[in-house]
Design an enzyme around this catalytic site. Structure first.
Site, PDB file in Angstrom:
ATOM      1  N   ASP A 102      45.681  31.706  83.519  1.00  0.00           N
ATOM      2  CA  ASP A 102      44.891  32.405  82.509  1.00  0.00           C
ATOM      3  C   ASP A 102      43.434  32.532  82.936  1.00  0.00           C
ATOM      4  O   ASP A 102      42.708  33.398  82.439  1.00  0.00           O
ATOM      5  CB  ASP A 102      45.013  31.737  81.142  1.00  0.00           C
ATOM      6  CG  ASP A 102      44.646  30.264  81.149  1.00  0.00           C
ATOM      7  OD1 ASP A 102      44.581  29.665  82.234  1.00  0.00           O
ATOM      8  OD2 ASP A 102      44.451  29.689  80.059  1.00  0.00           O
ATOM      9  N   ASN A 145      37.170  26.317  80.810  1.00  0.00           N
ATOM     10  CA  ASN A 145      37.859  25.214  80.142  1.00  0.00           C
ATOM     11  C   ASN A 145      38.596  25.784  78.952  1.00  0.00           C
ATOM     12  O   ASN A 145      37.977  26.361  78.055  1.00  0.00           O
ATOM     13  CB  ASN A 145      36.817  24.170  79.698  1.00  0.00           C
ATOM     14  CG  ASN A 145      37.404  23.086  78.813  1.00  0.00           C
ATOM     15  OD1 ASN A 145      38.591  22.798  78.867  1.00  0.00           O
ATOM     16  ND2 ASN A 145      36.565  22.489  77.987  1.00  0.00           N
ATOM     17  N   GLY A 146      39.920  25.680  78.943  1.00  0.00           N
ATOM     18  CA  GLY A 146      40.660  26.162  77.781  1.00  0.00           C
ATOM     19  C   GLY A 146      42.026  26.721  78.126  1.00  0.00           C
ATOM     20  O   GLY A 146      42.542  26.524  79.228  1.00  0.00           O
ATOM     21  N   GLU A 147      42.588  27.402  77.159  1.00  0.00           N
ATOM     22  CA  GLU A 147      43.875  28.083  77.311  1.00  0.00           C
ATOM     23  C   GLU A 147      43.816  29.388  76.529  1.00  0.00           C
ATOM     24  O   GLU A 147      43.379  29.404  75.372  1.00  0.00           O
ATOM     25  CB  GLU A 147      45.039  27.242  76.779  1.00  0.00           C
ATOM     26  CG  GLU A 147      45.193  25.864  77.395  1.00  0.00           C
ATOM     27  CD  GLU A 147      45.697  25.888  78.836  1.00  0.00           C
ATOM     28  OE1 GLU A 147      46.015  26.987  79.338  1.00  0.00           O
ATOM     29  OE2 GLU A 147      45.763  24.808  79.445  1.00  0.00           O
ATOM     30  N   ARG A 190      39.732  19.764  87.200  1.00  0.00           N
ATOM     31  CA  ARG A 190      40.874  20.449  86.586  1.00  0.00           C
ATOM     32  C   ARG A 190      41.982  19.504  86.134  1.00  0.00           C
ATOM     33  O   ARG A 190      42.396  18.618  86.874  1.00  0.00           O
ATOM     34  CB  ARG A 190      41.470  21.461  87.569  1.00  0.00           C
ATOM     35  CG  ARG A 190      42.562  22.316  86.923  1.00  0.00           C
ATOM     36  CD  ARG A 190      43.173  23.285  87.900  1.00  0.00           C
ATOM     37  NE  ARG A 190      44.131  24.158  87.224  1.00  0.00           N
ATOM     38  CZ  ARG A 190      45.202  24.678  87.771  1.00  0.00           C
ATOM     39  NH1 ARG A 190      45.464  24.448  89.048  1.00  0.00           N
ATOM     40  NH2 ARG A 190      46.026  25.441  87.081  1.00  0.00           N
ATOM     41  N   LEU A 191      42.430  19.740  84.898  1.00  0.00           N
ATOM     42  CA  LEU A 191      43.671  19.161  84.394  1.00  0.00           C
ATOM     43  C   LEU A 191      44.696  20.289  84.431  1.00  0.00           C
ATOM     44  O   LEU A 191      44.617  21.247  83.654  1.00  0.00           O
ATOM     45  CB  LEU A 191      43.488  18.639  82.965  1.00  0.00           C
ATOM     46  CG  LEU A 191      44.681  17.937  82.325  1.00  0.00           C
ATOM     47  CD1 LEU A 191      44.961  16.605  83.015  1.00  0.00           C
ATOM     48  CD2 LEU A 191      44.428  17.699  80.834  1.00  0.00           C
ATOM     49  N   SER A 243      48.314  19.021  67.510  1.00  0.00           N
ATOM     50  CA  SER A 243      47.834  18.254  66.358  1.00  0.00           C
ATOM     51  C   SER A 243      47.703  19.153  65.144  1.00  0.00           C
ATOM     52  O   SER A 243      47.454  20.355  65.265  1.00  0.00           O
ATOM     53  CB  SER A 243      46.475  17.624  66.697  1.00  0.00           C
ATOM     54  OG  SER A 243      45.785  17.223  65.530  1.00  0.00           O
ATOM     55  N   GLY A 244      47.813  18.574  63.950  1.00  0.00           N
ATOM     56  CA  GLY A 244      47.634  19.309  62.696  1.00  0.00           C
ATOM     57  C   GLY A 244      46.189  19.438  62.267  1.00  0.00           C
ATOM     58  O   GLY A 244      45.907  19.906  61.150  1.00  0.00           O
ATOM     59  N   CYS A 250      39.898  21.332  81.165  1.00  0.00           N
ATOM     60  CA  CYS A 250      39.086  20.925  82.293  1.00  0.00           C
ATOM     61  C   CYS A 250      37.691  20.539  81.852  1.00  0.00           C
ATOM     62  O   CYS A 250      37.350  20.527  80.680  1.00  0.00           O
ATOM     63  CB  CYS A 250      38.983  22.091  83.289  1.00  0.00           C
ATOM     64  SG  CYS A 250      40.544  22.918  83.613  1.00  0.00           S
TER      65      CYS A 250
END
Length: 606
Positions: free
Chosen positions: A102, A77-79, A50-51, A369-370, A2
């Site tokens: 979360d 913003n985050g996980e 918000r996404l 992503s790596g 977000c």
């Protein structure tokens, strides 16, 4: 994932600022196109875009949580990938939840444990919690998610992006320190700073308490030394467990998850492991028009990706998409990628990533992503090449004297080189990296330097370009448990058999085709087309007709003309990292021009 905004003043009723606040927050809508909310509580305004990834219906923000008759409001913003374990612990301790998000776990953890909650979180995050006239502000351990702030007297503004603060200030001022940051360190920036006057970044692994007009900033996590007592085979097993666990955790989502796949070691490991949990995984790669015609191997980019991508695609039966970009698209996107970052960035490496992300966003909201594996597993040449490890200064900017020669006399007078070297030594003074062997001492030093500097530049690129495209990028290698473990692993383990990232290769050897296991590190692909060079040269020449071109203030005119006329070849060294040479350096200069023009930059050198 977000975007959020917070305005706080303990002395003044901010209600009349709501219209301005809404205009500021609207600049972040692409970070969160699924929902938009603002709440105003006299002395604090909180807003959120918000996404929706987890708990689509129940995770709306700003989120209010009441405990013992005290109301807490969070924008976040985050996980938090271990949210379920933390939630179970909180329920056992008597806490109640009204959502599956979360966000609620974060605020309840703060209520339960105070600042100690931050070390419970395994994830990526930045947030502001408002309660009882105070603010608690925090950022994740490795700085994956951004958090910028401005303070003047009793007014505080916190934001996911700089542009909201710039709109409030109605001007973009860059003072002497900002110029030193831009030209001496750019596109990196010192920890805790931005290039703009009075606008700062909360450093990774730090939190801030705000009350009665005062702020207090503290560090809550740091790398620690200890003796590594595991043999090589046990270490390989540990790394496999740590990386596998991180990838598996980051597949947590209520929407489909995809992976970026370059055919290199890092993205191939993530694709291989993710495929164990997701059938018919969607993967994406990026390429350039006519790349097969113009590609020329060089020291850092020895092979094209196509063959290796095909091997992984066939081995794991992924649903693969190759995004092919034209040279014109790449050039045209330099402007938007600059605006996404609010500063000159990594030029076409940014614009390419922006266009790549936009294509992914057509079908997916989440992509793995790596990124960040090289910074912690020792993938860059400055980890193992003696001529780079012995440099006094940042090894990804190894020709400072040559850089200084390009500047105008007014800029040369700022003693930028001394500023850069001071920043280097300040960073070394933050760590206790000394060890019994040069190799292990150097490894610790390089991990910390990369984590605090080089990795932050790439994470800023990743967040700004993917969020501009309304997708969430997850980076399983940017994990505090992995980096804490590797910080103490002997260098000869990490560089096993004298191969870069030998430890990581061995940990996932059975997941990889032999030629990917053996493949030399190749950076994110850049275009080799002469048409791209010609486009950039023509744009820069045209820009010099603008008498207000900021390049004319910053650089020596003759050196600038020579650089443009040579297609970038007159500066023979990478400006930054491994890719910013030739046309890529010219594209960076063109971004500086666009930045000065679009943002109406005011330079203060007094």
């Amino acid at each position: 994932m977000c975007g959020f905004l917070c305005m706080y003043n303990h002395n003044i009723d901010l209600s009349n600022q709501v219209p301005t606040f809404n205009k500021m927050l609207s600049l972040l809508k692409y970070r969160g196109p699924d929902d938009y909310n603002v709440c105003n509580d006299k002395h604090v305004i909180l807003g959120h875009c918000r996404l929706s990834i987890i708990d689509i219906n129940g995770g709306k923000q700003p989120f209010k949580y009441t405990h013992n008759k005290i109301e807490y409001t969070i924008v976040y913003n985050g996980e938090i990938y271990n949210m379920n374990e933390i939630k179970e612990q909180l329920i056992n301790e008597g806490f109640h939840f009204t959502s599956q998000s979360d966000t609620e776990v974060v605020v309840a953890s703060f209520v339960a444990y105070g600042t100690r909650c931050l070390n419970l979180f395994n994830g990526i995050f930045s947030f502001v919690i408002s309660y009882q006239g105070k603010l608690f502000v925090a950022r994740d351990q490795l700085g994956v998610k951004p958090l910028f702030y401005y303070q003047k007297n009793d007014l505080f503004i916190f934001s996911s992006e700089i542009k909201c603060i710039l709109m409030y200030l109605q001007q973009c001022v860059v003072d002497k320190t900002g110029i030193k940051e831009l030209l001496g360190l750019g596109p990196s920036v010192s920890p805790g700073r931005t290039i703009y006057k009075d606008i700062y970044s909360l450093r990774p692994a730090h939190y801030m308490n705000v009350y009665n007009g005062f702020k207090e900033i503290n560090r809550y996590w740091a790398l620690e030394r200890y003796n590594h007592n595991r043999n090589y085979e046990e270490t390989v097993y540990d790394i496999r467990c740590l990386v596998n666990h991180s990838i598996q955790q980051q597949l947590l989502s209520d929407v489909p998850v995809s992976c970026m796949l370059s055919g290199g070691l890092d993205s191939s490991i993530i694709t291989g492991v993710a495929s164990q949990y997701i059938s018919k995984l969607s993967t994406y790669s990026v390429d350039y028009q006519d790349q097969e015609k113009y590609f020329q191997p060089y020291e850092y980019q020895t092979t094209r990706d196509d063959h290796y991508i095909d091997e992984m695609r066939l081995l794991y039966h992924t649903n693969h998409t190759t995004v092919t970009l034209s040279q014109k698209q790449l050039v045209m996107a330099l402007k938007e990628s600059l605006i996404a970052r609010d500063a000159p960035g990594m030029a076409d490496i940014d614009s390419s990533f922006l266009l790549f992300s936009k294509e992914i966003s057509r079908h997916h909201k989440v992509v793995l992503s790596g990124e960040c594996a090289d910074e912690i597993f020792g993938g860059y040449p400055w980890f193992y090449r003696e001529e780079l490890t012995s440099i006094e200064g940042f090894p990804w900017m190894r020709e400072l004297d040559k850089r200084m020669e390009l500047f105008s006399d007014e800029i040369k007078a700022l003693n930028i080189k001394d500023y850069v070297l001071d920043k280097y030594h300040q960073t070394l003074n933050e760590i206790d990296y000394h060890d019994n062997t040069f190799e292990d001492e150097n490894k610790r030093k390089m991990i910390y330097l990369n984590m605090e500097w080089f990795m932050q530049t790439l994470l800023t690129r990743s967040d700004s370009q993917t969020m501009r495209s309304s997708i969430e990028l997850r980076v399983p290698f940017a994990n505090k448990d992995i980096v804490s473990y590797l910080y103490n692993v002997p260098w000869h383990y990490m560089y096993h058999n004298n191969i870069e990232k030998g430890l990581l290769r061995d940990a996932f050897k059975d997941f990889l085709p032999n030629d990917i296991y053996d493949r030399k590190k190749n950076p994110y692909p850049k275009t080799h087309s002469p048409f791209y060079r010609d486009l950039i040269v023509n744009l820069l020449k045209e820009s010099l007709k603008d008498k207000d071109n900021i390049l004319l203030k910053l650089f020596d005119y003759k050196k600038l003309i020579d650089l443009i006329n040579s297609g970038g070849k007159s500066f023979k060294y990478p400006w930054f990292g491994q890719l910013m040479t030739g046309p890529q350096l010219l594209a960076y200069f063109y971004q500086i021009y666009l930045w000065g023009k679009i943002y109406h930059i005011k330079i203060e050198l007094e």
